[in-house]
Design an enzyme around this catalytic site. Structure first.
Site, PDB file in Angstrom:
ATOM      1  N   ASP A 148      26.733 -25.714   3.991  1.00  0.00           N
ATOM      2  CA  ASP A 148      26.829 -24.667   2.984  1.00  0.00           C
ATOM      3  C   ASP A 148      25.459 -24.240   2.449  1.00  0.00           C
ATOM      4  OD1 ASP A 148      28.365 -22.848   1.444  1.00  0.00           O
ATOM      5  OD2 ASP A 148      28.281 -24.170  -0.304  1.00  0.00           O
TER       6      ASP A 148
ATOM      7  N   ASP B  81      23.966 -22.073   7.287  1.00  0.00           N
ATOM      8  CA  ASP B  81      25.153 -21.290   6.931  1.00  0.00           C
ATOM      9  C   ASP B  81      24.786 -19.808   6.968  1.00  0.00           C
ATOM     10  OD1 ASP B  81      27.698 -20.588   6.247  1.00  0.00           O
ATOM     11  OD2 ASP B  81      27.701 -21.538   4.295  1.00  0.00           O
TER      12      ASP B  81
ATOM     13  N   ASP C 240      24.654 -14.708   1.188  1.00  0.00           N
ATOM     14  CA  ASP C 240      26.098 -14.719   0.923  1.00  0.00           C
ATOM     15  C   ASP C 240      26.355 -14.263  -0.504  1.00  0.00           C
ATOM     16  OD1 ASP C 240      26.473 -15.665   3.461  1.00  0.00           O
ATOM     17  OD2 ASP C 240      27.745 -17.357   2.881  1.00  0.00           O
TER      18      ASP C 240
ATOM     19  N   ARG D  70      28.338 -10.636  11.356  1.00  0.00           N
ATOM     20  CA  ARG D  70      28.312 -10.478   9.895  1.00  0.00           C
ATOM     21  C   ARG D  70      27.117  -9.657   9.433  1.00  0.00           C
ATOM     22  NH1 ARG D  70      30.405 -16.306   7.392  1.00  0.00           N
ATOM     23  NH2 ARG D  70      32.303 -16.450   8.686  1.00  0.00           N
TER      24      ARG D  70
END
Length: 331
Positions: free
Chosen positions: A119, A144, A148, A199
């Site tokens: 993470d 990760d 984000d 992404r």
């Protein structure tokens, strides 16, 4: 090129404040505080970046050193901070920045590389963070995400950043159960996604405006719309290599809804190269997408072209530019 944004934000140290285009346009960072000078590459202690970021008062953080800061844990940034890497070359590694329950953050001209651990993101924005501008940063090779944005964080602009050597580049909206993420609003413009796998971004619930970005050589898809997301893709360049699917749609069920659904993408003026396939959903999907003019009146955009590709090669990511002259804080 006359139509590129932010021609004068380097005219003085604090000219960045309040100058972002898009959803992050209100961010003033540390405009109304003193200058804090990072004088050591140590992870913590007097003169460290971590010491400046934890202070509660507004600060405009600059660097008197260049080099690598190895973070042994996430570096939490408190409200009303500008982390301004102009004039030096600072690379953050080990862990990343955490923007948690804070507001008015500007992050400019830093490198992020080699974040390790479960993470671990380069820049993690959650929960309840808002009024954030990330400009001219280079990000690569984290375990990760690179950036984000989740858990009701909103009003964010990411501009002129360079992303490479990575898989799950940018996630917006964490999980179908987090229905509070319907508030998320993000603008991504003049960024270069260079061979990152997927992404660019992947979005749940939020509203995202993409314009004048260059995305090439992705490994799965370029942009993904999942549950209830609205993505307005405008005058971007999508250049495929082996994988041709530009837009992907993942169907998920929001926690408070009966049925599952994907998101929506509206493509306007995008340039698709080397067989890149737009793959837009048919029917009413595009009609469900917001228009940026509902939220902000202007943004600086040009038609996608080879010259735009060239300029994004040069002008994205960390830049070898001098630190602008300092002026007194505005009361």
């Amino acid at each position: 090129m006359a139509s590129l944004p932010y021609a004068d934000v380097d005219s003085s140290l604090r000219s960045l404040a309040g100058r972002a285009e898009g959803f992050g346009r209100l961010s003033v960072g540390g405009l109304n505080g003193p200058v804090y000078r990072v004088t050591t590459l140590s992870d913590d202690g007097p003169g460290s970046l971590r010491e400046g970021c934890r202070r509660k008062e507004p600060l405009w953080i600059v660097f008197e050193v260049s080099g690598v800061i190895h973070l042994s844990s996430y570096l939490s940034v408190s409200s009303y901070k500008t982390i301004d890497g102009r004039g030096q070359r600072i690379k953050l590694t080990g862990k990343g920045l955490r923007l948690k329950e804070c507001e008015h953050i500007i992050i400019c001209n830093l490198e992020f590389e080699g974040g390790r651990g479960h993470d671990v993101d380069g820049i993690q924005i959650k929960p309840n963070a808002r009024h954030i501008w990330i400009d001219r940063c280079s990000l690569r090779d984290y375990d990760d995400g690179l950036i984000d944005i989740t858990r009701q964080s909103t009003d964010i602009t990411i501009s002129r950043c360079y992303f490479t050597q990575h898989d799950k580049t940018m996630l917006i909206g964490a999980d179908p159960s987090h229905i509070g993420d319907r508030c998320i609003r993000v603008t991504i413009h003049h960024c270069f996604f260079d061979g990152t796998r997927q992404r660019h971004p992947r979005v749940r619930f939020g509203k995202v405006h993409l314009y004048n970005n260059y995305t090439r050589n992705w490994g799965i898809y370029a942009v993904c719309a999942s549950v209830e997301s609205q993505i307005y893709s405008q005058c971007n360049i999508y250049e495929a290599r082996q994988k041709k699917k530009t837009f992907e749609y993942y169907t998920e069920k929001a926690a408070d809804m009966e049925g599952a659904k994907s998101g929506s993408i509206r493509s306007e003026g995008d340039l698709f190269l080397n067989g890149a396939q737009a793959c837009l959903l048919t029917g009413a999907s595009e009609e469900c997408v917001f228009h940026p003019s509902e939220f902000y009146p202007t943004w600086t955009m040009e038609a996608p072209s080879d010259s735009l590709k060239d300029i994004l090669h040069i002008c994205t990511g960390w830049q070898s530019i001098p630190r602008p002259a300092e002026q007194k804080a505005t009361a």
